[in-house]
Enzyme design. Sequence first.
Site: not given
Length: 393
Positions: A92, A151, A210, A212, A349, A379
């Site tokens: 990542c 993960q 989102r 809301e 991501h 991470c």
Amino acid sequence: MSQTAYIVDAIRSPSGRVKAGGAFTELHPTELLGQVLQQLIQRNGIDPGEVGDVITGCVSQSGEQSATPGRVAWLAAGFPDHVPATTIDRKCGSSQQAIAFGAQGIMAGAHDIVIACGVESMSRVPMGSARMDKNPFGPSYTARYGAQISQGAAAERVAAKWNLSRDELDRYAARSHRLAGEADASGRFAREIVAIRTAAGVVERDETIRAESTAEKLAQLKPTFADEKLRERFPEITDWRITAGNSSQMVDGAAAVLLVSERMANKLGLKPRARFVAFDVRGDDPMMMLTAPIASSRAALAKAGMKVDQIDAFEINEAFAPVPLAWLRELQADPERLNPCGGAIALGHPLGASGARLTTTLLNHLEARGLRYGLQSMCEAGGMANTMILERV
């Protein structure tokens, strides 16, 4: 020859959903990155032939991302073929590592201009596809650590260890969407996002936010990773809490950062936007997997001779809500400074592109608020983390 490395510009594509009809599901990943590279070069008016290297983060290096995607994207963008490129995988944190390698190359005098970038098409090259159902760990690793866990299961272990309730996780996730929605609505993402052309039209905004979302709505989702084998293996987890709502979204995306030496910035009349204060990369328990940002952030602060309260903004990647929340408890940082424009729970991501995306958002936030120091940490699978401290100039 030692020299200072600066960030001159940092941009990203919008975040595209991986579901059918998502913004970039019909766009080849090298076309996505190629458009980002084109716009980085064009808006800074530099000669692409002066670039010393293109360092690209990409995690799933198979299928359409198997042919050194940074090199292919650079050539697809129409740029000179004498400029080299390489692709790196630190999971990542791949494009954050690309930034570190690029800056370090400039500091060492090897280059004057480097583009550090990242791309991940999670719709076209699904996560884990590079393994092709083979065991990548082998018997010695398994004998030492036991069977590898996902993960998501690691996120459950982090939540349990730090006693983070489901309500805390869901409230944090709703906060991510709220802050990202506010940043989007106010135009704060306008400088960092570049428009991407697709067959269906031009994409200019993230399609993952989102605004809301509420903790009450998120509370209705069922835990994603609980199963009988994991319950037997980790009896300390009595309350399974990780859901699709308090996890990062899988998305398609690309980002790129323009790095230059002080000499080249002066020669070309480029205005530096940030300099590098400290870097750190380190590992932690691979079976906890997501905790290394804690030790790595402490190490980066120590290298910089700084205290946590001297940092004005933190970008701690929201792979799962327990990651920034456990980090926050351990570092005792100001929660208002953490992921102030939302994070991967709202913005997605895109694996290999996420490190450069965090840098882009962090730099623009520092500038918009007139702040000085920013810290970002990622991470990474295998129990690793990259951390970087920037100073706005």
